[in-house]
Design a protein around this motif. Structure first.
Motif, PDB file in Angstrom:
ATOM      1  N   PHE A 326      20.690  74.982  39.719  1.00 26.49           N
ATOM      2  CA  PHE A 326      21.616  73.882  39.976  1.00 26.49           C
ATOM      3  C   PHE A 326      22.087  73.270  38.661  1.00 26.49           C
ATOM      4  N   HIS A 327      23.369  72.877  38.624  1.00 22.11           N
ATOM      5  CA  HIS A 327      23.888  72.188  37.440  1.00 22.11           C
ATOM      6  C   HIS A 327      23.211  70.813  37.349  1.00 22.11           C
ATOM      7  N   PRO A 328      22.854  70.380  36.125  1.00 20.65           N
ATOM      8  CA  PRO A 328      22.193  69.071  35.992  1.00 20.65           C
ATOM      9  C   PRO A 328      22.962  67.925  36.640  1.00 20.65           C
ATOM     10  N   TYR A 329      24.304  67.942  36.534  1.00 21.94           N
ATOM     11  CA  TYR A 329      25.091  66.878  37.154  1.00 21.94           C
ATOM     12  C   TYR A 329      24.971  66.900  38.678  1.00 21.94           C
ATOM     13  N   LEU A 330      24.820  68.094  39.246  1.00 20.43           N
ATOM     14  CA  LEU A 330      24.645  68.196  40.702  1.00 20.43           C
ATOM     15  C   LEU A 330      23.314  67.567  41.116  1.00 20.43           C
ATOM     16  N   ILE A 331      22.284  67.789  40.306  1.00 21.84           N
ATOM     17  CA  ILE A 331      20.969  67.189  40.584  1.00 21.84           C
ATOM     18  C   ILE A 331      21.071  65.666  40.550  1.00 21.84           C
ATOM     19  N   ILE A 332      21.763  65.129  39.533  1.00 26.36           N
ATOM     20  CA  ILE A 332      21.912  63.681  39.415  1.00 26.36           C
ATOM     21  C   ILE A 332      22.715  63.128  40.581  1.00 26.36           C
ATOM     22  N   ALA A 333      23.774  63.838  40.972  1.00 27.84           N
ATOM     23  CA  ALA A 333      24.587  63.383  42.106  1.00 27.84           C
ATOM     24  C   ALA A 333      23.763  63.351  43.386  1.00 27.84           C
ATOM     25  N   ALA A 334      22.927  64.382  43.587  1.00 23.36           N
ATOM     26  CA  ALA A 334      22.079  64.424  44.783  1.00 23.36           C
ATOM     27  C   ALA A 334      21.060  63.288  44.759  1.00 23.36           C
ATOM     28  N   THR A 336      21.358  60.429  43.219  1.00 22.29           N
ATOM     29  CA  THR A 336      22.068  59.168  43.447  1.00 22.29           C
ATOM     30  C   THR A 336      22.244  58.916  44.938  1.00 22.29           C
ATOM     31  N   GLY A 337      22.655  59.950  45.664  1.00 22.45           N
ATOM     32  CA  GLY A 337      22.816  59.813  47.115  1.00 22.45           C
ATOM     33  C   GLY A 337      21.510  59.500  47.809  1.00 22.45           C
ATOM     34  N   VAL A 338      20.424  60.172  47.385  1.00 24.30           N
ATOM     35  CA  VAL A 338      19.113  59.931  47.991  1.00 24.30           C
ATOM     36  C   VAL A 338      18.670  58.490  47.759  1.00 24.30           C
ATOM     37  N   TYR A 339      18.844  57.994  46.535  1.00 26.00           N
ATOM     38  CA  TYR A 339      18.419  56.627  46.220  1.00 26.00           C
ATOM     39  C   TYR A 339      19.257  55.590  46.951  1.00 26.00           C
ATOM     40  N   ILE A 340      20.542  55.855  47.103  1.00 23.10           N
ATOM     41  CA  ILE A 340      21.381  54.915  47.856  1.00 23.10           C
ATOM     42  C   ILE A 340      20.916  54.842  49.308  1.00 23.10           C
ATOM     43  N   LEU A 341      20.584  55.998  49.887  1.00 23.29           N
ATOM     44  CA  LEU A 341      20.079  56.010  51.268  1.00 23.29           C
ATOM     45  C   LEU A 341      18.728  55.302  51.364  1.00 23.29           C
ATOM     46  N   LEU A 342      17.839  55.556  50.397  1.00 25.40           N
ATOM     47  CA  LEU A 342      16.537  54.885  50.399  1.00 25.40           C
ATOM     48  C   LEU A 342      16.708  53.376  50.265  1.00 25.40           C
ATOM     49  N   GLY A 343      17.712  52.957  49.479  1.00 25.92           N
ATOM     50  CA  GLY A 343      17.948  51.534  49.295  1.00 25.92           C
ATOM     51  C   GLY A 343      18.360  50.814  50.561  1.00 25.92           C
ATOM     52  N   CYS A 344      18.775  51.581  51.574  1.00 27.70           N
ATOM     53  CA  CYS A 344      19.140  50.953  52.845  1.00 27.70           C
ATOM     54  C   CYS A 344      17.917  50.546  53.655  1.00 27.70           C
ATOM     55  N   VAL A 345      16.729  51.048  53.280  1.00 26.95           N
ATOM     56  CA  VAL A 345      15.553  50.772  54.111  1.00 26.95           C
ATOM     57  C   VAL A 345      14.357  50.223  53.348  1.00 26.95           C
ATOM     58  N   ILE A 346      14.279  50.418  52.005  1.00 28.65           N
ATOM     59  CA  ILE A 346      13.127  49.907  51.253  1.00 28.65           C
ATOM     60  C   ILE A 346      13.603  49.246  49.969  1.00 28.65           C
ATOM     61  N   ASP A 347      12.719  48.460  49.340  1.00 25.97           N
ATOM     62  CA  ASP A 347      13.076  47.723  48.134  1.00 25.97           C
ATOM     63  C   ASP A 347      13.002  48.626  46.906  1.00 25.97           C
ATOM     64  N   ALA A 384      21.071  49.513  45.267  1.00 24.76           N
ATOM     65  CA  ALA A 384      20.334  49.317  46.516  1.00 24.76           C
ATOM     66  C   ALA A 384      20.170  47.841  46.867  1.00 24.76           C
ATOM     67  N   GLN A 385      20.296  46.953  45.857  1.00 30.40           N
ATOM     68  CA  GLN A 385      20.150  45.521  46.114  1.00 30.40           C
ATOM     69  C   GLN A 385      21.306  44.954  46.940  1.00 30.40           C
ATOM     70  N   VAL A 423      27.107  54.331  36.719  1.00 30.11           N
ATOM     71  CA  VAL A 423      26.203  55.481  36.808  1.00 30.11           C
ATOM     72  C   VAL A 423      26.883  56.729  36.268  1.00 30.11           C
ATOM     73  N   ALA A 424      28.145  56.922  36.628  1.00 32.80           N
ATOM     74  CA  ALA A 424      28.892  58.088  36.146  1.00 32.80           C
ATOM     75  C   ALA A 424      29.051  58.050  34.626  1.00 32.80           C
ATOM     76  N   LEU A 425      29.359  56.871  34.081  1.00 37.39           N
ATOM     77  CA  LEU A 425      29.539  56.742  32.635  1.00 37.39           C
ATOM     78  C   LEU A 425      28.240  57.024  31.878  1.00 37.39           C
ATOM     79  N   VAL A 426      27.130  56.475  32.384  1.00 42.99           N
ATOM     80  CA  VAL A 426      25.842  56.685  31.721  1.00 42.99           C
ATOM     81  C   VAL A 426      25.422  58.156  31.819  1.00 42.99           C
ATOM     82  N   THR A 427      25.796  58.825  32.906  1.00 45.58           N
ATOM     83  CA  THR A 427      25.446  60.240  33.071  1.00 45.58           C
ATOM     84  C   THR A 427      26.276  61.122  32.139  1.00 45.58           C
ATOM     85  N   VAL A 428      27.571  60.873  32.071  1.00 48.08           N
ATOM     86  CA  VAL A 428      28.449  61.682  31.220  1.00 48.08           C
ATOM     87  C   VAL A 428      28.236  61.356  29.740  1.00 48.08           C
TER      88      VAL A 428
END
Length: 443
Positions: A326-334, A336-347, A384-385, A423-428
């Motif tokens: 996997f491309h490193p950017y793809l890993i970071i994008a995935a 990011t999505g996982v953490y956003i979803l987790l932020g909907c249910v936990i602190d 997530a906040q 997040v995109a700026l810090v990643t690039v």
């Protein structure tokens, strides 16, 4: 991945979400899941070795708690609790208002700059939003500022409490990932300033596009008058410079600087005559409660980490991800999505301790710097906040305004998108996070 490892990972994940769904405290849920990993999995899968539970639990909890670095956590929390009970919010609005009156958007910039200042003495997102909001929001609404923008800018800017050092979440990540707290604090400076610039820039652009929704400016003040209005902020700014300057200058460790911060906060509170036995007790108990909650979560996470290490699941997942190419950017994008979803249910703290064991081997395998990843994870925890239904800043704003939490989340959406941009700026451009600490610690 091996079939047994895959099935074991699914069992642990399902067990954890079952316990969380039952409303069990997160620290207990983590420990019980670790117990399943140590006791149940070896009985189900013969390829897994059995280990003595009491030794694993005792070692894991002791290693997680016996940390001099972790001692900074309750001290920084207490410093924020003390200042939360002073006149800081009043002084902040009165001191900042004259300097932003001529900017497009005018007093709405007080939300952004005020949150940035309080973030440097608090480390808590919710405390930052509450402290600044209890004075700025009523004043903004009374003067006729556009309500959705006033609420959204406060909720978004309150997240700066996690990124601008000293940050509670940074301390938790540093302890969990064994990364220098001082380097993390330094790495958070430029991304924090970048986020302040993004928020204020958006307010300016929005105001220029919607001039009718911004009240006319107040009377002009002389430079001497502006400095006079800002005089009450000087002690707080000096406290910030003393605490962070002692860390960055190598004079004190993060823990020693936290002690200085508590002493300074107590002195400032006494000088403003807000230090009473009641406020002292309330601030101390508030710090104790939050510190105990975080430490309990860290202890549970340490036990679960040991259990997962014995099952070899994190290493196997890292090897599998590496084998897929996997491309490193793809890993970071995935992620990011996982953490956003987790932020909907936990602190945010729970997000870090739940995922760091599995994620860090993958991040290291992809070639990312753990210091950079610390800033990345703080940014996504910030997001997530302000994601419903468990975004803490949304609850704070609900308490201040009485509005529906989904309505507040809708008002905050532009600032959520600005965080995605950050997040995109810090990643690039990873140097935004790594350049300053690498420069300061070159020798």
């Amino acid at each position: 991945m091996d079939v047994a490892l895959t099935e074991a990972g699914v069992i642990l994940l399902a067990t954890l979400f079952l316990f969380l769904g039952l409303g069990i405290w997160i620290g207990f849920a983590l420990m019980l899941t670790g117990l399943v990993g140590i006791v149940v999995l070896p009985a189900v899968f013969p390829s897994f070795n059995a280990f003595p539970v009491e030794k694993v639990l005792g070692t894991a909890v002791w290693q997680a708690m016996a940390s001099w670095t972790l001692a900074a956590l309750p001290l920084f929390i207490w410093m924020g609790e003390i200042l939360f009970r002073t006149k800081l919010s009043e002084d902040m609005f009165r001191g900042l208002a004259p300097w932003v009156e001529r900017l497009p958007g005018r007093l709405m910039h007080v939300n952004v700059i005020g949150c940035g200042i309080f973030a440097a003495v608090s480390g808590s997102s919710a405390a930052t939003a509450a402290t600044v909001g209890k004075m700025s929001l009523p004043t903004l609404l009374e003067r006729g500022y556009y309500r959705p923008m006033a609420i959204g800018s406060l909720a978004g800017s309150g997240t700066l409490g996690l990124l601008i050092p000293p940050s509670i979440v940074m301390i938790v990540y540093g302890v969990a990932a064994d990364v220098s707290i001082v380097r993390l604090f330094i790495a958070g400076i430029l991304p924090g300033l970048m986020l302040v610039a993004l928020f204020s820039g958006y307010i300016m652009v929005w105001s220029l596009l919607n001039p009718r929704l911004t009240p006319p400016p107040g009377p002009r003040l002389s430079l001497a008058r502006k400095f006079a209005e800002s005089g009450a902020l000087i002690p707080v700014l000096l406290l910030i410079l003393a605490v962070l300057g002692s860390i960055y200058g190598g004079i004190a460790t993060a823990t020693e600087a936290a002690v200085m911060g508590v002493i300074g906060a107590l002195a400032l509170s006494a000088w403003e005559r807000t230090l009473t036995l009641t406020t002292f007790r309330n601030s101390l108990m508030g710090a104790v409660r939050l510190s105990c909650m975080i430490n309990f979560i860290l202890a549970g996470a340490a036990f679960l980490t040991q259990a997962m290490a014995y099952t070899r699941i994190p290493a196997a997942m890292a090897a599998w991800v590496g084998a897929q190419g996997f491309h490193p950017y793809l890993i970071i994008a995935a992620l990011t999505g996982v953490y956003i979803l987790l932020g909907c249910v936990i602190d945010g703290v729970s997000m870090i301790v739940l995922t760091v064991t599995v994620v860090l081997p993958i991040i290291q395998g992809a070639g990312f710097d753990l210091l950079w990843f610390g800033i990345f994870i703080v940014l996504v925890v910030e997001m997530a906040q302000i994601t419903p239904p468990v975004g803490f800043n949304l609850f704070v704003l609900q308490g201040l305004t009485g509005e529906n939490i989904l309505s507040i989340a809708r008002n905050t959406l532009p600032f959520f998108l600005l965080m995605c941009t950050a997040v995109a700026l810090v990643t690039v451009f990873p140097g935004i996070a790594t350049w300053l600490p690498s420069t300061m610690f070159r020798n």
